[in-house]
Write an enzyme that holds these catalytic residues in place. Structure first.
Site, PDB file in Angstrom:
ATOM      1  N   CYS A 176       4.309  44.026  14.296  1.00 46.49           N
ATOM      2  CA  CYS A 176       5.121  42.924  14.814  1.00 46.49           C
ATOM      3  C   CYS A 176       4.629  42.462  16.176  1.00 46.49           C
ATOM      4  CB  CYS A 176       6.591  43.316  14.875  1.00 46.49           C
ATOM      5  SG  CYS A 176       7.006  44.562  16.105  1.00 46.49           S
ATOM      6  N   HIS A 223      11.259  45.545  18.245  1.00 47.08           N
ATOM      7  CA  HIS A 223      10.716  44.380  17.546  1.00 47.08           C
ATOM      8  C   HIS A 223      10.243  43.340  18.558  1.00 47.08           C
ATOM      9  CE1 HIS A 223       9.879  41.973  14.139  1.00 47.08           C
ATOM     10  NE2 HIS A 223      10.876  41.120  14.271  1.00 47.08           N
ATOM     11  N   ASP A 265       9.990  34.017  13.832  1.00 45.86           N
ATOM     12  CA  ASP A 265       9.585  35.411  13.615  1.00 45.86           C
ATOM     13  C   ASP A 265       8.594  35.433  12.458  1.00 45.86           C
ATOM     14  OD1 ASP A 265       9.251  38.099  13.071  1.00 45.86           O
ATOM     15  OD2 ASP A 265      11.358  38.616  13.351  1.00 45.86           O
TER      16      ASP A 265
END
Length: 661
Positions: free
Chosen positions: A225, A267, A282
């Site tokens: 991520c 994250h 995202d």
């Protein structure tokens, strides 16, 4: 300090670096590799132990039936605070671990600076009041700006097919060939990343976290991520679009309803500046999912996380800085922890709201009720502790209603799934259900499947205008009659199921007798005893091969312990869909009696009733065959028909048993 304007004055960017021993102790010392100035972020990929050694995981949104997962990452983004005095002097303070390379020093060393805006500013502005959206969600749009996704079709196809031939500069240049606005540039970058970069499962399983460089990501086409967010930011900057990486907490796999968040962030995502406002994306969760069983990544594009409305984004993303919520008013961490989490598929499939609005619910007198509102007819199913039992789910035109009756006291897991146009149910909601009382009077049949009661779906399958629109039928004498209109060319099949032990498929249908009058179908039901039964309805197109399809069921309830109805007569293949039996309806006839018969048959030349002897039936002026037969000296009675008067071959259509003397 105030700086006066002067023609000889020199503008200086002042960097104050503050070392925090507590921050260092909490986050640990970064490796030399992580401090490399070429790194996108000062944090690694993969997963790491948390506290007692339990690993955190990150779900890549996609919501297949198995809750596909990948591991959560742990951003360690330095804090950058910028302030201005009345004369425009800028002071920037950065707080970071002692051994890490300051982000601002790295920015000064970049060969290519961020392209400035029209005012010549080189640093993205911090989010302010004009970026904020009202909370809660106003249902106006899933996006933070007005979009026509159909206008992106050509660009999406182009961007998804671009290949990374050499470096990042050339890739961005190729992507921008068909992008002419900042929105289109961001869209092209988003589409390319979501369709070409897969989640690096192997790297996530390594003990030593690593930073992902853009060159490595392009070469391997894999990252975590951090890498997704860093690559997205870098590509946007090369395209001349302001973009920031935002670290924070997320509600991915491993998330437990009502859990608290603390310690390192797990994250990272992005904020991008378009048309004078900040917006959220995202690309990690937009790219695909990892199957927990095979541990393989699958590209499964999720449009939801592109320019998501902040009031929806906050449901599973909590940034380190509340300003990046882009909400008015902003939510606290406690609110984030307690708020109901609607998964992306909840909104992707057109759902608007759910009640209760809290993820932790309690039963009242042994029952909990959940309702969902949707903007279009949707199919639903549920699981209580992993089984489709102990609940009544009824479909509504715009949503559903679910009543759950936990079989034991304690804490239960309630999952709700929905299905759109695809054949796959996706998880959309999850509740923690606490039960402190069990209603022993509610024992639902194990064969009671969902949905219960007629609905828009049964109409779609050809069953209309039911005599009983409610899902539950109460009968005091153990009998009931249900009728509905049936679309031309549709066959209907019904079966009755209780919890009194295994019975054959034939027996399940013998307590139901089906009558047809033109386009009307009637189901006569006789219960073998008191209790609760599932009356299941199936349909099949007459001209198509294959099996019958389950449509819905009724819950039939009878509390009369004196009820003991026999089965209906057994019917054979020649008993037509349009035949009608008026009497006798009981499948067991009394011994040594003359029993009257009356039935309507179509296209029949002769009808006989055969016991020990044979009795013919006559056709009256109303179109019914009628007569009687004696049950003396026989154990079984058959109804036989002759279809062609020129032949002598009779076919059995009904069979009765005779009570023993």
């Amino acid at each position: 300090m105030e700086l006066k304007k002067d023609i000889n004055a020199v503008s200086i960017d002042m960097l104050l670096i503050v070392h925090s021993e507590k921050r260092r102790a909490a986050q640990g010392t970064l490796s030399d590799q992580q401090a490399n100035p070429s790194s996108l972020l000062q944090r690694g990929g993969g997963f790491q132990g948390v506290g007692n050694g339990v690993r955190r995981w990150q779900k890549l949104e996609g919501n297949d039936f198995h809750e596909n997962l990948v591991e959560k990452q742990h951003p360690q983004q330095p804090q950058v605070i910028t302030s201005y005095n009345s004369q425009g002097t800028q002071l920037t303070v950065e707080v970071h671990p002692r051994d890490a390379m300051p982000q601002l020093l790295k920015k000064f060393s970049l060969a290519k600076r961020l392209q400035g805006d029209k005012n010549g500013n080189t640093r993205p502005r911090q989010p302010g009041g004009k970026d904020a959206h009202a909370y809660p969600w106003d249902r106006s749009s899933l996006k933070s700006m007005s979009l026509d996704l159909q206008q992106f079709e050509k660009l999406d196809i182009y961007a998804s097919q671009v290949t990374a031939k050499s470096g990042l500069d050339e890739l961005v240049s190729d992507l921008l060939q068909e992008a002419h606005t900042d929105l289109e540039r961001v869209r092209a970058i988003w589409i390319w990343i979501c369709h070409h970069i897969e989640y690096d499962i192997a790297a996530a399983q390594e003990k030593d976290r690593q930073a992902f460089k853009p060159t490595d990501i392009l070469r391997t086409q894999k990252t975590n991520c951090d890498g997704y967010a860093g690559l997205f930011e870098r590509m946007c900057r090369l395209a001349g679009v302001q973009c920031m990486t935002v670290p924070g907490y997320s509600k991915g796999f491993g998330y437990q309803t009502g859990q608290s968040f603390s310690g390192e962030f797990d994250h990272a995502w992005n904020a991008v500046y378009l048309e004078g406002r900040w917006h959220l994306v995202d690309s990690t969760w937009g790219s695909g999912l990892v199957d927990t069983i095979t541990s393989k990544f699958t590209f499964l594009y999720n449009e939801f996380y592109f320019l998501t409305h902040p009031a929806l984004f906050i449901e599973d993303h909590f940034p380190d800085n509340k300003n990046w919520q882009l909400l008015k008013p902003p939510q606290s961490l406690r609110q984030f922890e307690n708020n109901m989490y609607h998964k992306s598929e909840f909104y992707n499939k057109g759902m608007l709201s759910a009640h209760p609005e809290t993820s932790m619910i309690r039963t009242v007198n042994g029952k909990a009720t959940v309702t969902i509102e949707s903007c279009a007819p949707t199919l639903f199913m549920f699981m209580l502790n992993g089984k489709q039992e102990h609940g009544l789910l009824s479909l509504r035109k715009n949503g559903m209603k679910l009543e759950v009756y936990p079989p034991t006291m304690g804490t239960h897991k309630l999952q709700i799934f929905a299905k759109g146009n695809s054949d796959i149910y996706s998880s959309v909601l999850e509740y923690t259900l606490k039960c402190n009382y069990v209603d022993m009077g509610v024992q639902l049949p194990a064969e009671l499947h969902q949905p219960v009661g007629p609905s828009w779906f049964s109409e779609q399958m050809g069953i209309m205008k039911p005599s009983h629109p409610d899902p539950i039928i109460h009968t005091s004498d153990g009998r009931c009659s249900i009728s509905f209109s049936v679309e031309e060319g549709i066959n209907v099949l019904a079966s009755l199921h209780g919890d009194d032990g295994p019975i054959t498929e034939e027996t399940q249908r013998r307590y139901i007798f089906q009558l047809h009058r033109e386009k009307q179908t009637e189901l006569k039901v006789q219960l073998p005893h008191a209790g609760k039964f599932a009356l299941k309805i199936f349909v099949k197109k007459r001209q198509e091969p294959g099996n019958y399809i389950f449509v819905f069921n009724y819950l039939v309830c009878c509390a009369n312990t004196k009820v003991n109805w026999p089965m209906f007569p057994e019917s054979f293949g020649n008993w037509g869909q349009d035949n009608e039996l008026l009497e006798p309806l009981s499948g067991v006839l009394p011994a040594n009696r003359n029993v009257p018969f009356k039935l309507k048959l179509h296209g029949i030349a002769k009808v006989l009733v055969k016991g020990q002897d044979t009795w013919p039936l006559t056709l009256n002026h109303e179109g019914y065959w009628e007569g009687s037969c004696s049950t003396a000296g026989c154990q079984e009675v058959y109804v036989m028909v002759l279809e062609n008067a020129n032949h002598n071959f009779y076919s059995y259509i009904l069979k009765y048993k005779v009570n023993a003397q």
